[in-house]
Design an enzyme around this catalytic site. Structure first.
Site, PDB file in Angstrom:
ATOM      1  N   ARG A  76       2.183  -2.349   3.560  1.00 25.20           N
ATOM      2  CA  ARG A  76       2.175  -2.244   5.018  1.00 25.20           C
ATOM      3  C   ARG A  76       0.873  -1.715   5.593  1.00 25.20           C
ATOM      4  NH1 ARG A  76       7.315  -2.151   3.282  1.00 25.20           N
ATOM      5  NH2 ARG A  76       6.285  -0.978   1.649  1.00 25.20           N
ATOM      6  N   THR A  77       0.336  -0.664   4.975  1.00 24.66           N
ATOM      7  CA  THR A  77      -0.868  -0.056   5.552  1.00 24.66           C
ATOM      8  C   THR A  77      -2.030  -1.036   5.460  1.00 24.66           C
ATOM      9  OG1 THR A  77      -0.025   2.080   4.857  1.00 24.66           O
ATOM     10  CG2 THR A  77      -2.325   2.000   5.507  1.00 24.66           C
ATOM     11  N   ARG A  80      -8.163   3.752   1.335  1.00 31.71           N
ATOM     12  CA  ARG A  80      -7.063   4.520   0.738  1.00 31.71           C
ATOM     13  C   ARG A  80      -7.480   4.876  -0.671  1.00 31.71           C
ATOM     14  NH1 ARG A  80      -0.739   2.946   0.445  1.00 31.71           N
ATOM     15  NH2 ARG A  80      -0.908   3.903   2.484  1.00 31.71           N
ATOM     16  N   HIS A 130      -2.175  11.180   5.786  1.00 33.38           N
ATOM     17  CA  HIS A 130      -2.060   9.758   6.099  1.00 33.38           C
ATOM     18  C   HIS A 130      -1.998   9.669   7.627  1.00 33.38           C
ATOM     19  CE1 HIS A 130      -1.212   5.624   5.785  1.00 33.38           C
ATOM     20  NE2 HIS A 130      -0.197   5.624   4.939  1.00 33.38           N
ATOM     21  N   LYS A 185     -17.919  -0.958 -13.631  1.00 28.75           N
ATOM     22  CA  LYS A 185     -19.108  -0.931 -14.488  1.00 28.75           C
ATOM     23  C   LYS A 185     -19.751   0.438 -14.509  1.00 28.75           C
ATOM     24  CE  LYS A 185     -20.482  -5.590 -12.970  1.00 28.75           C
ATOM     25  NZ  LYS A 185     -21.557  -6.218 -12.195  1.00 28.75           N
TER      26      LYS A 185
END
Ligand code: NCD
Length: 358
Positions: free
Chosen positions: A89-90, A139, A172, A118
């Site tokens: 959803r986010t 996020r 959040h 890497k």
């Protein structure tokens, strides 16, 4: 005007969240955040402005002409969605919000597909994104990463804003914005959010949405917060310390039914077992009393509402889904509108959209 370019990382990171707030605001002085990192950046005035803008965008988008107007507003901007933690959803609502405003997007959803794999540092990765994009929506499982990157970017030769879409177990903020937007809309014709009782239930220790929403609710008058959870997953001390400091009424308990009876809103959350330090630790906790089903629904006030940031497991029974008080589907869609409002405001387009002719 406090500027991130005028303060070293050491000094900045030693400040309280309230002290950090001016450093993260837009320099233009309209009070809107430039970097959005935590809930403490939003006071009631800002929340009301963002909700008004979200409503406005929602309305404008109803007609084809309006939708085309919106698609042109930020057609000159590009955004990078950098999600190194799972998200449905986010991710999608930020993507859809960008699309509404005409923003071109790119994404990394798995560090294994970027050069981090890497051995490139996260600082270098972010600096790379800033060469191609005008905003980073990120996020990360790492608590302070978005904040460190915001400081780094502001002090680079290509400063661009960062939007925190979930930082570890910590915050959040955009989820809390959509939760507040949902509460404001739910109680709009029923006397508003002031004076309400909000009950949080589930994994309150590790749920970052709880910390952010608990703070945003302190902007309203006389909202009582009730925390229902197994002892092991009860709300952390830092959340309670803020409530005490702000003189907010709160209660801590283990009886969901008793909580539901007094609740105007119930905010259920998932057990966040991805944070278990010992494998299977959460499974050993008895969570059976912290689930919302038909019995709880029967106790909820007629004009109460049931929220969940989603994803859910079994903490809300599917038999609740079609009840008019179940708000979790609306929350998802509200997320797209409020994120569009935040993104437009971050780029300084609040007034343009509010005052447009549509
Ligand atoms: C939440 C999160 O990621 O913190 N999900 C979301 O963004 N809607 C809640 C969760 O994962 O339980």
């Amino acid at each position: 005007m406090a500027k991130l370019t005028e303060i070293g990382w050491e000094e900045y990171s030693g400040l309280s969240l309230d002290e950090k707030r001016p450093y993260l605001a837009r320099w233009e002085g309209d009070g809107m955040p430039y970097h959005t990192l935590f809930a403490q950046q939003f006071d009631r005035g800002l929340l009301e402005r963002l909700c008004a803008l979200a409503n406005r965008i929602r309305f404008i988008n109803k007609s084809k002409e309006g939708a085309l107007y919106l698609k042109n507003v930020l057609a000159h901007k590009r955004a990078m969605l950098y999600f190194s933690q799972p998200s449905s959803r986010t991710f999608l609502s930020h993507l859809a919000a960008c699309q509404l405003l005409g923003i071109t997007t790119g994404s990394v959803r798995d560090a294994a597909t970027s050069s981090e794999f890497k051995g490139e540092s996260k600082e270098d990765s972010i600096r790379t994104f800033s060469s191609y994009f005008d905003m980073i929506i990120m996020r990360s499982p790492e608590q302070g990463l978005a904040e460190k990157m915001a400081w780094e970017l502001s002090n680079s030769d290509r400063p661009i804003p960062i939007l925190n879409a979930g930082s570890g177990k910590d915050q959040h903020p955009t989820q809390a914005l959509l939760d507040i937007y949902t509460l404001i809309r739910s109680f709009e014709t029923k006397g508003g959010v002031d004076g309400r009782t909000v009950v949080f239930c589930g994994d309150l220790l590790r749920g970052r949405t709880v910390r952010s929403l608990s703070y945003l609710l302190t902007n309203f008058n006389d909202v009582k917060q009730v925390f229902i959870a197994p002892q092991e997953l009860q709300v952390p001390d830092d959340v309670i310390a803020i409530l005490k400091k702000k003189g907010v009424r709160y209660e801590i308990g283990e009886d969901l039914k008793a909580g539901v009876k007094v609740a105007d809103a119930v905010y259920m959350t998932r057990i966040q077992d991805e944070w278990d330090t010992a494998k299977g630790a959460s499974a050993k906790i008895d969570t059976s009393r912290f689930k919302f089903g038909a019995e709880e629904l029967a106790l909820l006030k007629p004009d109460g509402c049931l929220l969940h940031p989603l994803p859910r497991r079994d903490e809300i029974a599917t038999c609740c889904d079609h009840d008019p008080r179940a708000m979790y589907w609306r929350q998802m869609r509200n997320g797209m509108w409020i994120r569009a409002a935040l993104i437009a405001s971050t780029f300084g387009f609040e007034k343009t959209i509010m005052d447009c002719g549509y």
